[in-house]
Design a protein around this motif. Structure first.
Motif, PDB file in Angstrom:
ATOM      1  N   GLN A  37       0.203  -8.619  13.440  1.00 35.85           N
ATOM      2  CA  GLN A  37       0.005  -7.518  13.229  1.00 35.85           C
ATOM      3  C   GLN A  37      -1.034  -7.201  12.270  1.00 35.85           C
ATOM      4  OE1 GLN A  37       3.465  -6.953  10.280  1.00 35.85           O
ATOM      5  NE2 GLN A  37       3.969  -5.394  11.603  1.00 35.85           N
ATOM      6  N   ARG A  38      -1.259  -8.173  11.612  1.00 37.36           N
ATOM      7  CA  ARG A  38      -2.106  -8.137  10.427  1.00 37.36           C
ATOM      8  C   ARG A  38      -3.528  -8.532  10.209  1.00 37.36           C
ATOM      9  NH1 ARG A  38       1.211  -6.840   6.287  1.00 37.36           N
ATOM     10  NH2 ARG A  38       3.125  -5.737   7.017  1.00 37.36           N
ATOM     11  N   SER A  98       6.090   5.016  13.442  1.00 40.82           N
ATOM     12  CA  SER A  98       5.452   4.003  12.879  1.00 40.82           C
ATOM     13  C   SER A  98       4.500   4.529  12.030  1.00 40.82           C
ATOM     14  CB  SER A  98       5.071   2.924  14.026  1.00 40.82           C
ATOM     15  OG  SER A  98       4.236   3.423  14.757  1.00 40.82           O
ATOM     16  N   GLY A  99       3.944   3.502  11.113  1.00 41.76           N
ATOM     17  CA  GLY A  99       2.852   3.687  10.462  1.00 41.76           C
ATOM     18  C   GLY A  99       1.519   3.839  11.366  1.00 41.76           C
ATOM     19  N   THR A 100       1.576   2.744  12.406  1.00 39.65           N
ATOM     20  CA  THR A 100       0.450   2.858  13.150  1.00 39.65           C
ATOM     21  C   THR A 100       0.285   4.275  13.828  1.00 39.65           C
ATOM     22  OG1 THR A 100       0.502   0.703  13.682  1.00 39.65           O
ATOM     23  CG2 THR A 100      -0.517   1.946  15.496  1.00 39.65           C
ATOM     24  N   THR A 146      -1.250   6.945  11.343  1.00 45.09           N
ATOM     25  CA  THR A 146      -2.693   6.542  11.162  1.00 45.09           C
ATOM     26  C   THR A 146      -3.478   7.107  12.274  1.00 45.09           C
ATOM     27  OG1 THR A 146      -2.578   4.352  11.686  1.00 45.09           O
ATOM     28  CG2 THR A 146      -2.527   4.923   9.368  1.00 45.09           C
ATOM     29  N   TYR A 186      -5.656  -2.545   5.873  1.00 39.52           N
ATOM     30  CA  TYR A 186      -5.006  -2.683   7.130  1.00 39.52           C
ATOM     31  C   TYR A 186      -4.367  -0.834   7.594  1.00 39.52           C
ATOM     32  CZ  TYR A 186      -1.615  -3.792  10.835  1.00 39.52           C
ATOM     33  OH  TYR A 186      -0.911  -3.806  12.187  1.00 39.52           O
ATOM     34  N   HIS A 187      -4.571  -0.570   8.666  1.00 37.13           N
ATOM     35  CA  HIS A 187      -3.833   0.832   8.822  1.00 37.13           C
ATOM     36  C   HIS A 187      -3.329   0.860  10.237  1.00 37.13           C
ATOM     37  CE1 HIS A 187      -6.271   2.071   5.635  1.00 37.13           C
ATOM     38  NE2 HIS A 187      -7.509   1.584   6.113  1.00 37.13           N
ATOM     39  N   GLY A 188      -2.723  -0.303  10.545  1.00 35.81           N
ATOM     40  CA  GLY A 188      -1.797  -0.249  11.749  1.00 35.81           C
ATOM     41  C   GLY A 188      -2.744  -0.700  12.984  1.00 35.81           C
ATOM     42  N   GLU A 214      -6.181   2.655   1.752  1.00 32.34           N
ATOM     43  CA  GLU A 214      -5.195   2.491   0.926  1.00 32.34           C
ATOM     44  C   GLU A 214      -5.239   2.891  -0.587  1.00 32.34           C
ATOM     45  OE1 GLU A 214      -2.736  -1.228   2.082  1.00 32.34           O
ATOM     46  OE2 GLU A 214      -4.521  -1.732   3.097  1.00 32.34           O
ATOM     47  N   ASN A 222      -2.782  -5.101   1.838  1.00 35.80           N
ATOM     48  CA  ASN A 222      -2.855  -5.966   2.858  1.00 35.80           C
ATOM     49  C   ASN A 222      -3.744  -6.946   3.091  1.00 35.80           C
ATOM     50  OD1 ASN A 222      -0.854  -5.048   5.069  1.00 35.80           O
ATOM     51  ND2 ASN A 222      -1.531  -2.719   4.468  1.00 35.80           N
ATOM     52  N   ASP A 278      -3.847   6.189   3.339  1.00 31.98           N
ATOM     53  CA  ASP A 278      -2.802   5.666   3.823  1.00 31.98           C
ATOM     54  C   ASP A 278      -1.702   5.170   3.030  1.00 31.98           C
ATOM     55  OD1 ASP A 278      -1.242   4.019   5.518  1.00 31.98           O
ATOM     56  OD2 ASP A 278      -2.682   3.053   6.504  1.00 31.98           O
ATOM     57  N   VAL A 320       1.192   4.511   3.718  1.00 33.85           N
ATOM     58  CA  VAL A 320       2.540   3.623   4.515  1.00 33.85           C
ATOM     59  C   VAL A 320       2.953   2.346   3.763  1.00 33.85           C
ATOM     60  CG1 VAL A 320       3.077   2.240   6.682  1.00 33.85           C
ATOM     61  CG2 VAL A 320       1.508   4.082   6.922  1.00 33.85           C
ATOM     62  N   MET A 321       2.362   1.857   3.031  1.00 36.17           N
ATOM     63  CA  MET A 321       2.798   0.996   2.144  1.00 36.17           C
ATOM     64  C   MET A 321       3.130   1.476   0.753  1.00 36.17           C
ATOM     65  SD  MET A 321       1.525  -2.824   0.880  1.00 36.17           S
ATOM     66  CE  MET A 321       1.581  -3.794   2.491  1.00 36.17           C
ATOM     67  N   LYS A 360       7.253   2.724   6.485  1.00 29.80           N
ATOM     68  CA  LYS A 360       8.054   1.738   5.632  1.00 29.80           C
ATOM     69  C   LYS A 360       9.234   2.504   5.087  1.00 29.80           C
ATOM     70  CE  LYS A 360       4.571  -1.915   6.296  1.00 29.80           C
ATOM     71  NZ  LYS A 360       3.200  -1.814   6.463  1.00 29.80           N
TER      72      LYS A 360
HETATM   73  C1  LIG Z   1       2.380  -1.254   7.584  1.00 32.62           C
HETATM   74  C2  LIG Z   1       1.140  -0.571   7.456  1.00 32.62           C
HETATM   75  C3  LIG Z   1       0.760   0.232   8.521  1.00 32.62           C
HETATM   76  C4  LIG Z   1       1.357   0.032   9.833  1.00 32.62           C
HETATM   77  O1  LIG Z   1       2.541   0.487  10.117  1.00 32.62           O
HETATM   78  P1  LIG Z   1       3.550  -0.022  11.217  1.00 32.62           P
HETATM   79  O2  LIG Z   1       4.858   0.764  10.908  1.00 32.62           O
HETATM   80  O3  LIG Z   1       3.617  -1.464  11.118  1.00 32.62           O
HETATM   81  O4  LIG Z   1       2.659   0.508  12.473  1.00 32.62           O
HETATM   82  C5  LIG Z   1      -0.344   0.922   8.361  1.00 32.62           C
HETATM   83  N1  LIG Z   1      -1.017   1.256   7.229  1.00 32.62           N
HETATM   84  C6  LIG Z   1      -0.634   0.278   6.049  1.00 32.62           C
HETATM   85  C7  LIG Z   1      -1.206   0.521   4.775  1.00 32.62           C
HETATM   86  C8  LIG Z   1       0.410  -0.563   6.106  1.00 32.62           C
HETATM   87  O5  LIG Z   1       0.722  -1.506   5.178  1.00 32.62           O
END
Ligand SMILES: *Cc1c(COP(=O)(O)O)cnc(C)c1O
Length: 432
Positions: free
Chosen positions: A19-20, A114-116, A119, A142-144, A204, A209, A237, A239-240, A265
């Motif tokens: 994933q990462r 999802s975060g993916t 983004t 990391y952005h998915g 981010e 990440n 981003d 997401v986190m 998340k």
């Molecule tokens: C986890 C994450 C993503 C991806 O999210 P998913 O739900 O796993 O697709 C994107 N951007 C950031 C900053 C993340 O931490």
């Protein structure tokens, strides 16, 4: 049945490592995978019944701890009324309104799963809005796993990006430039050389990440100013970081407004919810109002949204972030003090409910400096902690998370175990 079981058993290794980012796959140690059977509050139990204090929190969502009672109840009630309708629900509107109220930069929002997805769509939207092709991202963020974001730096700062995953064509990776986090001069140079090509910057606002990397003072505002000057879209981003650091996100904490924000998340409380939103004039380019396509069969899924709403309700309790931040700070201060006592080169920092621990004298501020930290010491520390029932993220390149369910006693127990692990580490280093 058997094949299903095998698939599920191997899933954590595949998921959490692949994933990462490619650099993480290289450092992955598959012996670290634990199979968990149950979670409650700050604890996880593995399939052999061993208990762990958990600092991974499902990689971020579990801000209330595992199996949070109101969240589970909300999910059960929503599920009884139907799993999915493929049509709008009132809860979905409530979710969108809550997000817009909590994060003032969101004038309109769209839910995804999802975060993916969030983004990926934010990039398409930035390109559709500006009519420009290029995206700027930062190394180690990391952005998915959208194709345009599985890209690493080329040989020079402003050369085209290279795919960081098999299956991503050079023609797609080349549309993304990968620059150094916290290096505003590089971003300014990219705009100077290509003033009409950059659709947007995705960042981010606190990098989580590549371990935790804080933005240098002025970095986020500098990105804001450059995007304004060149007419590019600034995408945070979150997401986190969204609802992990602060009730208004990293953007509230640092006082910088992006044009678009991506979320995931925490807003799903452990269920699949993502979202993106921002300036109305940009969001109106999304279908059906505008020409930029996006859709999802399960977007705004009522069961997932119920978990998200219950979580967003709980985090608005008075002093929620003050307590979470204080608990997290106590953890990193205790770990740092133990390391200092035993003469181990170590540092740690926290922002809200997120923390970074580094086997380096000072917290790193770039991908290069985090790569230079002592991975061997981290690995030995990680395994000692795991064996003693403390579950940290299994890589020196992940941030950690504290939840509202972690008690002072949990933090103290963790510091006690770390004290012994660091003492051992320092003795080993002396006898090497
Ligand atoms: C986890 C994450 C993503 C991806 O999210 P998913 O739900 O796993 O697709 C994107 N951007 C950031 C900053 C993340 O931490």
């Amino acid at each position: 049945m058997l094949s299903l079981l095998c698939l599920r058993r191997s899933a954590p290794c595949i998921l959490h490592e692949s994933q990462r980012g490619a650099f993480r796959a290289r450092t992955a140690d598959h012996s670290r995978a634990r199979f968990f059977a149950r979670g409650e509050g700050a604890y996880l139990w593995d399939v052999d019944g061993r208990r762990y204090i958990d600092y991974v929190g499902s990689w971020g969502p579990a801000i209330l701890g595992h199996a949070h009672a109101e969240t589970v109840q909300a999910v059960q009630e929503a599920a009884r009324d139907g799993l999915s309708f493929g049509a709008p629900t009132e809860a979905e509107i409530e979710m969108a309104e809550t997000l817009c109220r909590l994060m003032p930069s969101l004038e309109m929002v769209r839910l995804v799963s999802s975060g993916t997805e969030a983004t990926m769509t934010a990039l398409r939207l930035a390109r559709g809005f500006t009519g420009r092709p290029k995206i700027v991202k930062f190394e180690g963020c990391y952005h998915g796993h959208g194709d345009s974001l599985l890209v690493k730096a080329g040989s020079g700062a402003l050369t085209f990006g290279q795919p960081s995953s098999a299956g991503v064509p050079q023609s797609i990776a080349g549309e993304t430039w990968v620059l150094s986090y916290n290096d505003l001069d590089q971003v300014a140079a990219a705009f100077r050389e290509h003033p009409d090509e950059i659709a947007g910057i995705i960042v981010e606002p606190v990098a989580g990440n590549m371990n935790l990397i804080a933005p240098r003072s002025g970095f986020l505002q500098g990105l804001r100013d450059l995007c304004d000057r060149y007419g590019a879209v600034l995408i945070f981003d979150e997401v986190m970081t969204g609802f992990r650091l602060h009730l208004r996100g990293a953007q509230g904490l640092y006082g910088v407004q992006p044009d678009l924000t991506t979320l995931g998340k925490v807003i799903g409380g452990g269920m699949p919810v993502g979202a993106f939103g921002g300036r109305r004039d940009i969001m109106e380019k999304i279908a059906p109002l505008g020409p930029v396509y996006q859709a999802g069969t399960l977007s705004g899924n009522p069961v997932a949204v119920a978990a998200g709403l219950a979580t967003l309700k709980a985090i608005q309790a008075p002093q929620f972030y003050a307590h979470l931040s204080e608990r997290t700070r106590a953890l990193v201060e205790g770990l740092s003090a133990a390391a200092a006592k035993h003469g181990v080169a170590f540092s740690a920092q926290s922002i809200g409910g997120m923390f970074g621990i580094y086997f380096a004298a000072t917290p790193p501020d770039s991908f290069a400096s985090v790569m230079a930290s002592n991975k061997d010491s981290f690995n030995r520390f990680f395994h000692r902690m795991l064996d003693a029932g403390i579950y940290f993220a299994p890589s020196a390149f992940e941030a950690g998370f504290v939840s509202a369910a972690h008690s002072t006693a949990d933090i103290e127990a963790t510091i006690g175990v770390a004290d012994q692990a660091l003492a051992q580490l320092s003795r080993q280093d002396l006898t090497r």
